[in-house]
Design a protein around this motif. Structure first.
Motif, mmCIF file in Angstrom:
data_model
loop_
_atom_site.group_PDB
_atom_site.id
_atom_site.type_symbol
_atom_site.label_atom_id
_atom_site.label_comp_id
_atom_site.label_asym_id
_atom_site.label_seq_id
_atom_site.Cartn_x
_atom_site.Cartn_y
_atom_site.Cartn_z
ATOM 1 N N THR A 105 0.813 -1.220 0.000
ATOM 2 C CA THR A 105 0.000 0.000 0.000
ATOM 3 C C THR A 105 0.845 1.268 0.000
ATOM 4 O O THR A 105 0.648 2.134 -0.861
ATOM 5 N N PRO A 106 1.799 1.443 0.942
ATOM 6 C CA PRO A 106 2.608 2.675 0.860
ATOM 7 C C PRO A 106 3.452 2.754 -0.405
ATOM 8 O O PRO A 106 3.720 3.843 -0.913
ATOM 9 N N LEU A 107 3.866 1.593 -0.930
ATOM 10 C CA LEU A 107 4.630 1.608 -2.182
ATOM 11 C C LEU A 107 3.750 2.103 -3.334
ATOM 12 O O LEU A 107 4.190 2.894 -4.171
ATOM 13 N N ALA A 108 2.504 1.663 -3.379
ATOM 14 C CA ALA A 108 1.574 2.141 -4.409
ATOM 15 C C ALA A 108 1.295 3.625 -4.241
ATOM 16 O O ALA A 108 1.189 4.369 -5.232
ATOM 17 N N MET A 109 1.169 4.088 -3.006
ATOM 18 C CA MET A 109 0.948 5.516 -2.767
ATOM 19 C C MET A 109 2.132 6.338 -3.258
ATOM 20 O O MET A 109 1.966 7.414 -3.848
ATOM 21 N N GLY A 110 3.339 5.833 -3.016
ATOM 22 C CA GLY A 110 4.529 6.520 -3.514
ATOM 23 C C GLY A 110 4.577 6.563 -5.033
ATOM 24 O O GLY A 110 4.962 7.572 -5.626
ATOM 25 N N VAL A 111 4.180 5.453 -5.676
ATOM 26 C CA VAL A 111 4.141 5.426 -7.142
ATOM 27 C C VAL A 111 3.168 6.483 -7.659
ATOM 28 O O VAL A 111 3.455 7.203 -8.628
ATOM 29 N N THR A 112 2.012 6.605 -7.020
ATOM 30 C CA THR A 112 1.016 7.591 -7.457
ATOM 31 C C THR A 112 1.559 9.008 -7.338
ATOM 32 O O THR A 112 1.462 9.809 -8.279
ATOM 33 N N LEU A 113 2.125 9.328 -6.197
ATOM 34 C CA LEU A 113 2.646 10.680 -5.998
ATOM 35 C C LEU A 113 3.781 10.982 -6.977
ATOM 36 O O LEU A 113 3.846 12.070 -7.555
ATOM 37 N N ALA A 114 4.681 10.019 -7.158
ATOM 38 C CA ALA A 114 5.801 10.242 -8.068
ATOM 39 C C ALA A 114 5.324 10.379 -9.509
ATOM 40 O O ALA A 114 5.787 11.254 -10.256
#
Length: 868
Positions: free
Chosen positions: A513-522
């Motif tokens: 989940t946090p990895l996906a959130m980071g992908v979205t923001l980046a």
């Protein structure tokens, strides 16, 4: 003190006995608390860095140089206040009426009040070379009376008494090898004039580091400034025994319309870039710091919750042998206090280094002067400590609440398997945020015309929060749909990876989940920027019709006389002067008003379409004269203005005008969102000159021959340069505000912290599986099979994070592209996409492989009998 209040105090502040027991527990389970410690330390570093920038912006600046001898320096109101705490700085200097000098001089306690005029000049030595200021800083001309504010002293020669006489500061004269009696040329705008050096003056203190000074007569300084009856600042010399702060209060009470500065604040008036930097640092540090506090609290809470969940069997046994819910709360709370307080203090040290790194980026972006001082103090560290401890205690309380409130039998049963229940409220919030985000990006729920950055910031946060709420369920669905395709069931490692993922999807989601959130923001940051840059580049390349461009060094500019000179050159069809500034546009918003900053340009409307095509949608750009304005489509939608409407506009120097909208155009990204008459913009800039001149040649004219003819016609204007279309691209935009660099900085810090959190979580979740790996080894699994199993789980993590993260970026990116270009297809940077995928793979695969190697190090007999 009531019993409930005492209970609350003990929940927040553990007793010494609780802390001692917690420390014993931590020493016995060091590995289980390392991840929590890292999360807190990294969060403390980011919060400390933002706090240092905020404190520095509020309390430091640059020591005044020419105003070093003044007790008080008075300037105009250089900011427009949106409310009591938020301000927007004007891009040009706000001047004061010259008659205020006499009013200030009449205030009791004032020994002398001196008006100062700043005129940016270029100095040409007798050999024709340009003599620059120190380290690229400007050379400024002043009236001799302002020399007393330094004070400057004449070392050689005398003070100027005639219009063609000048005094140079000693360092400037030395750099140009100019001696007393020599003749130099001062170029103001583009116009050179010859002066005889009658004096060499020494600067106060250690000299001038941020400028060079030339002094002419007061009347000549006023003439060169082009602003009769106005002064840039008023320096005040105090009578003996009068404190500067007391005198400042007297002056502001007696003379309205002036802003008094004392101490280091005097540098804000002398150097506009310092005041701009202070305002920007405070605004960005507060905004980004607030965002980071929320993210740090979320990450710290999630990491600590994972740490406590990994001990659910131990806590269940404590409940089974008689531990009360209150004791569980106290134990976990004390552990969280110890870990978070130590982590926060340790993280403050790299936080100081991070603050200096961020300062270096500010300087590199050109939004902070290199000599802007950082303030290192205890306040940011204390704030970070309090925030980290509170977030850790809150996380511990939330996790302990469920474990402490169930019966001992239920606790032991829950500890045996991973809990299956998922909060209904969490699911409901996540589901509702998706249509809300879609409406925000596609349904014009937000104010029409909002900038791409505003749309992305609001919409992306909704989708990121939705990912955080629904991430575990999405991962569970992905495992069902794609798990068997990523891991072959015919192999032992593939079967184990799929079985583990199905059984422990919640544990796996803590990293996915946090990895996906980071992908979205980046992805939104990278692809939003690439869409904006591509759209601006396309607009300016298609819209620029000029064959040649006249430019000048920064600060020099191009005077109106140059435009008149080139219009008469054979082969020149049209010459269009272009001036630039930032303007503030105030417009109705709901029940009140709103004010936004936009990049503006001033152009001459005559045959404008032959040098610059703005792609006019409505109206007639030829009417851009007098009290007229043209707006880009985005701005017109934002302020809800149509052709014929009147808007409220604040120019760069704070002057309020109410022009009538005569045209609405499309190419605002490439040329500027607000277009005004050139003479209006030039009259309200600090230097009162144009930025560039666009030249369209007569059809059939040889470009090389015309360039040579132009250089010949401009020989009497030594600072004006003849270039091609690329020269205009270098001067276009909002003046190089460096917003892109700041956005990159903050996104890097944000994504860097998320990356640390992801790696930390993966390592914690994987390293805690020592007993599981040992059990598999005992029943026949080899080390290679275990590594292959973990590689299979890593494939699930990577694919799911990329899939969910990139899907969440689609609505915001479509909204950005529609708002900027009317096309739903954003510009995707292939390099950026490859980088995002590569970083995601490296983070997840690297962390899992490292933790797997660590988890398989203990001997089987030790691992199978050890703690979970």
């Amino acid at each position: 003190m009531t019993r409930s209040f005492r209970r609350l105090v003990r929940l927040v502040v553990p007793l010494p006995g609780d802390l001692s027991l917690a420390w014993s527990t931590i020493k016995g389970r060091t590995g289980g608390f390392v991840g929590s410690f890292i999360a807190v330390a990294a969060g403390s570093a980011v919060i400390t860095a933002c706090g240092m920038l905020l404190v520095s912006g509020l309390g430091t600046g640059v020591t005044p140089e020419r105003y070093a001898g003044a007790a008080v320096v008075l300037g105009g109101e250089q900011s427009f206040w949106l409310d009591e705490s938020a301000e927007v700085r004007y891009s040009e200097r706000v001047t004061l009426p010259a008659e205020k000098v006499a009013a200030v001089a009449a205030v009791p306690g004032v020994q002398a009040a001196i008006g100062d005029v700043n005129v940016e000049v270029s100095v040409l030595a007798p050999d024709g070379d340009v003599v620059a200021g120190p380290d690229g800083f400007p050379v400024l001309g002043h009236g001799w009376s302002a020399a007393a504010l330094g004070p400057f002293r004449v070392r050689d020669g005398r003070v100027p008494s005639a219009p063609d006489e000048v005094v140079l500061d000693a360092d400037l004269a030395a750099r140009g090898d100019v001696s007393l009696g020599a003749r130099v040329q001062l170029v103001v705008g583009s116009l050179p004039s010859s002066y005889r050096v009658v004096g060499i003056a020494t600067a106060p203190g250690d000299g001038l580091d941020r400028q060079s000074a030339v002094f002419v007569t007061d009347d000549q300084a006023t003439t060169l400034s082009g602003r009769p009856g106005r002064v840039d600042a008023i320096g005040v010399l105090a009578a003996p025994g009068v404190a500067p702060e007391q005198l400042a209060e007297r002056i502001t009470a007696a003379v309205p319309g002036v802003v008094a500065h004392t101490g280091a604040g005097r540098g804000d008036v002398e150097f506009l870039d310092v005041g701009d930097a202070r305002s920007l640092v405070v605004e960005t540090a507060a905004s980004f710091g607030g965002t980071m506090v929320l993210i740090v609290v979320f990450v710290v809470a999630s990491t600590l919750a994972l740490s406590v969940r990994q001990r659910r069997r131990e806590l269940a046994l404590l409940r089974a042998i008689g531990a009360t819910p209150r004791q569980i709360h106290w134990m976990i709370g004390a552990e969280m206090t110890v870990v978070s307080s130590v982590g926060a203090v340790v993280g403050a040290i790299p936080g100081v280094l991070l603050a200096y790194v961020m300062r270096a980026v500010f300087v590199l972006a050109g939004v902070m002067p290199p000599d802007f001082q950082m303030r290192v103090g205890l306040l940011p560290v204390l704030a970070s400590l309090i925030l980290c401890v509170l977030s850790a205690r809150l996380a511990g309380w939330l996790v302990a609440r469920r474990l402490a409130n169930v019966s001992p039998v239920e606790a032991l049963g829950d500890a045996a398997v991973e809990p299956r229940r998922f909060g209904r409220m969490r699911v409901a919030i996540g589901v509702l945020l998706i249509p809300l985000g879609l409406l925000l990006t596609w349904g014009n729920v937000a104010a029409p015309g909002d900038s791409a950055a505003d749309t992305a910031a609001s919409a992306v946060l909704l989708f990121v929060v939705a990912l955080g709420c629904l991430g575990p369920l999405l991962l569970r669905g992905a495992i069902v749909l794609f798990g068997s395709r990523l891991n072959r069931q015919s192999t032992a490692s593939g079967f184990l990876a799929q079985a583990n993922a199905r059984a422990n999807w919640r544990r796996l989601s803590s990293a996915t989940t946090p990895l996906a959130m980071g992908v979205t923001l980046a992805a939104v940051q990278v692809f939003g920027a690439s869409t904006t840059i591509a759209a601006a580049q396309h607009q300016i390349e298609d819209g620029l019709r000029a064959d040649h461009v006249l430019t000048a060094p920064s600060g020099a500019g191009i005077s109106p006389e140059v435009v008149d000179a080139v219009r008469g050159v054979a082969g020149v069809s049209v010459a269009t002067p272009v001036a630039r500034m930032r303007v503030l546009l105030t417009f109705p918003s709901e029940d009140s008003t709103a004010t936004k900053v936009f990049a503006a340009q001033g152009v001459a409307p005559e045959r404008l379409s032959e040098t610059m095509d703005l792609a006019v949608n409505e109206g007639d750009i030829a009417e851009l004269r007098g009290d007229a304005v043209a707006l880009s489509r985005i701005v017109a939608e934002t302020v809800r203005a149509n052709v014929g409407a009147t808007i409220e506009l604040r120019l760069g120097d704070g002057t309020v005008v109410e022009p009538r909208v005569v045209a609405i155009y499309e190419n605002g990204l490439g040329f500027g969102d607000v277009t005004l008459p050139n003479d209006l913009v030039v009259a309200h800039t600090t230097t009162r000159v144009a930025t560039a001149v666009l030249i369209r040649s007569v059809d059939g004219t040889d470009p090389v021959a015309l360039a040579g003819t132009l250089r010949g016609a401009l020989e009497r204007y030594p600072t004006v340069q003849v270039g091609d279309r690329e020269a205009f691209l270098a001067t276009s935009g909002s003046g190089g505000s460096g917003d892109w660099a700041l956005n990159l900085l903050f996104q890097t810090v944000l994504l860097g912290y998320i990356a640390i959190a992801v790696v930390n979580t993966l390592v914690m979740a994987t390293a805690a599986r020592v007993r599981e790996f040992a059990s598999l080894r005992l029943i026949g699994a080899s080390r290679n099979q275990l590594r292959a199993m973990m590689n299979g789980e890593a494939r699930i993590v990577v694919l799911s994070a990329l899939l969910f993260g990139l899907l969440a970026t689609i609505p915001p990116l479509i909204g950005i592209s529609l708002g900027l270009t009317k096309s739903p297809v954003p510009s995707i940077s292939l390099t950026g996409l490859i980088a995002i995928v590569a970083v995601t793979i490296a983070l997840s695969w690297g962390a899992i492989r490292m933790a797997t190697r660590y988890a398989m190090r203990p001997a089987l007999i030790d691992a199978i009998g050890g703690r979970e």
